[in-house]
Scaffold this motif. Structure first.
Motif, PDB file in Angstrom:
ATOM      1  N   LYS A 362      39.290  44.137  26.726  1.00 59.18           N
ATOM      2  CA  LYS A 362      40.096  42.964  26.349  1.00 59.18           C
ATOM      3  C   LYS A 362      41.335  42.859  27.226  1.00 59.18           C
ATOM      4  O   LYS A 362      41.783  41.770  27.573  1.00 59.18           O
ATOM      5  N   MET A 380      36.950  36.445  23.278  1.00 60.17           N
ATOM      6  CA  MET A 380      36.240  37.673  22.912  1.00 60.17           C
ATOM      7  C   MET A 380      35.082  37.356  21.961  1.00 60.17           C
ATOM      8  O   MET A 380      33.985  37.918  22.087  1.00 60.17           O
ATOM      9  N   THR A 396      33.343  48.193  23.701  1.00 60.63           N
ATOM     10  CA  THR A 396      34.706  47.882  24.109  1.00 60.63           C
ATOM     11  C   THR A 396      35.472  49.181  24.327  1.00 60.63           C
ATOM     12  O   THR A 396      35.116  50.233  23.790  1.00 60.63           O
ATOM     13  N   VAL A 422      37.764  37.682  30.966  1.00 65.16           N
ATOM     14  CA  VAL A 422      37.784  39.001  30.347  1.00 65.16           C
ATOM     15  C   VAL A 422      37.089  39.973  31.291  1.00 65.16           C
ATOM     16  O   VAL A 422      36.188  39.589  32.054  1.00 65.16           O
TER      17      VAL A 422
END
Length: 455
Positions: A362, A380, A396, A422
């Motif tokens: 992120k 996201m 992640t 991202v």
């Protein structure tokens, strides 16, 4: 519904057919990587593969149409692959995938040639973040170009073929290294001592020549390439580790090689744009200069990406600002995989793991998210939905524990254009070492992630 999040191991989930695809995909990657040690090499490889897949040269003055496939090579070190879709680019934007193809290395200084104690050397200036001691006592290859007077370009690649010589930077023997061994790792080897040996045979005939080995080496270079010493001032030459990518482990589940960062992401995005059947307009970028801040004409801080988007927008008579604001981007860059040998440098719950799929970050940056793009919740959520819909294995994670250090990518430069961005990449062990380690399962997962993104 699963109330708890569980990271999945791709190899545990894959059936026999999927495992075959993972291993087959990695063979293509290794072949690409062996011929793409530098950004020039990678761009040339991508150009050849693009032409094999029906891509043609791009012109900023042309009017593109649906179905067009184009490539644009920027100064030999940065390439854009463009596939024009049927969807309205004003409303749908462009799907952009960016990976960098420069890697840490040892560049030559402008005046690199010298002789000392009967050996001829080339002086280097390290490029990107390296541990200097890792570059001693390993075989090195020389890659790059030299410009001769009148605009004549000489391509040089020595050290990759089995019959080629290699080059070598010495280290101090342990018997005399008591003082060296007490120094911090970052100071045990000085940057100015990273001088590569390139010759040891004196020239014959001039007893007064105090640099007869240097003379002999320059004579060889002049005979083969037409080079004189001053021509090094107009060159881009670098040392990289010699040798090929190799499978690791009895099961061959992993790959060790130079330059995974970030060609392990460049190859999947390139394959995805070749293989995608999407109606969207897609752009894949091989960027340069990421390891030193993305500046310059071939870095992602240059205006070239806007020029490409503007050309696409102008081809359909729409506002390029609207195209940018409706575009979406994957900054395809590696992250640090959790390494149990150095567990204290990671926060385990928020690390990415080898063999567990594509790594979504992120945000990157250092400490308080300094110099980071921080993808918003909406984007996201968008990424999660498209990956889950196509059965992509993903996870992640952050790049290490908060106060240990940090790192950045090109994501913030794309986001600065008003484009949702991202980081999505591959976990790497021993990042920035002369030989890095990745999982075949993870690179294939990133390929599937890029395909899903293109749709």
């Amino acid at each position: 519904m699963d109330l708890k999040y569980t990271r999945k191991n791709v190899y545990k989930e894959a059936d026999g057919a999927e495992l075959e695809k993972i291993y087959a995909f990695s063979e293509g990657y290794k072949k690409f990587l062996d011929g793409a040690k530098t950004e020039r090499d990678a761009s040339e490889q991508a150009k050849k593969l693009a032409e094999e897949n029906g891509f043609k040269p791009f012109s900023f003055s042309e009017k593109l149409k649906a179905g067009d496939k184009r490539y644009f090579v920027n100064r030999g070190k940065n390439i854009f692959l463009i596939k024009v879709g049927k969807k309205d680019v004003a409303k749908d934007g462009v799907r952009i995938m960016v990976a960098h193809v420069d890697s840490p290395r040892l560049d030559l200084k402008p005046n690199p040639v010298f002789e000392e104690a009967g050996l001829c050397y080339l002086k280097t200036h390290y490029y990107g973040g390296i541990k200097k001691y890792q570059w001693t006592s390993i075989p090195l290859a020389l890659h790059g170009v030299v410009m001769l007077p009148g605009g004549v370009k000489k391509d040089i690649c020595v050290g990759e073929d089995d019959e080629d010589p290699v080059f070598y930077i010495t280290d101090l023997l342990p018997h005399l290294a008591a003082e060296q061994s007490t120094k911090p790792m970052g100071k045990a080897v000085d940057g100015e001592s990273l001088n590569a040996i390139i010759g040891g045979l004196p020239a014959v005939g001039d007893e007064e020549d105090k640099e007869s080995v240097k003379t002999a080496v320059l004579t060889l270079l002049n005979k083969k390439y037409g080079i004189t010493e001053v021509d090094f001032q107009c060159s881009e030459l670098c040392f990289v580790p010699a040798g090929k990518a190799r499978d690791v482990g009895f099961d061959k589940a992993l790959i060790a090689a130079y330059g995974h960062d970030d060609k392990v992401c460049a190859y999947p995005e390139m394959k995805a744009i070749f293989d995608s059947k999407s109606d969207r307009t897609v752009v894949a970028v091989f960027a340069d200069k990421e390891e030193v801040g993305s500046n310059g004409t071939t870095g992602m801080q240059s205006k070239v990406i806007c020029d490409v988007i503007d050309t696409i927008a102008n081809s359909f008579g729409v506002n390029p600002i609207e195209v940018r604001y409706n575009s979406k981007c994957i900054s395809a860059d590696v992250t640090a995989g959790y390494d149990p040998a150095y567990a204290s440098s990671f926060e385990k719950r928020n690390s990415t793991f080898i063999n567990c799929g594509a790594a979504v970050s992120k945000y990157t940056g250092a400490r308080g998210k300094s110099s980071s793009n921080d993808a918003d919740a909406e984007y996201m959520g968008y990424i999660r939905d498209i990956f889950d819909k196509d059965g992509v294995f993903w996870q992640t994670g952050e790049l290490g524990a908060i106060d240990i250090g940090g790192g950045g990518t090109v994501a913030m430069f794309i986001a600065n254009l008003g484009i949702d961005t991202v980081d999505v990449g591959v976990p790497v062990l021993s990042m920035h070492a002369p030989y890095e380690l990745i999982s075949k399962a993870d690179i294939y997962s990133l390929y599937k992630a890029c395909l899903a993104f293109c749709k």
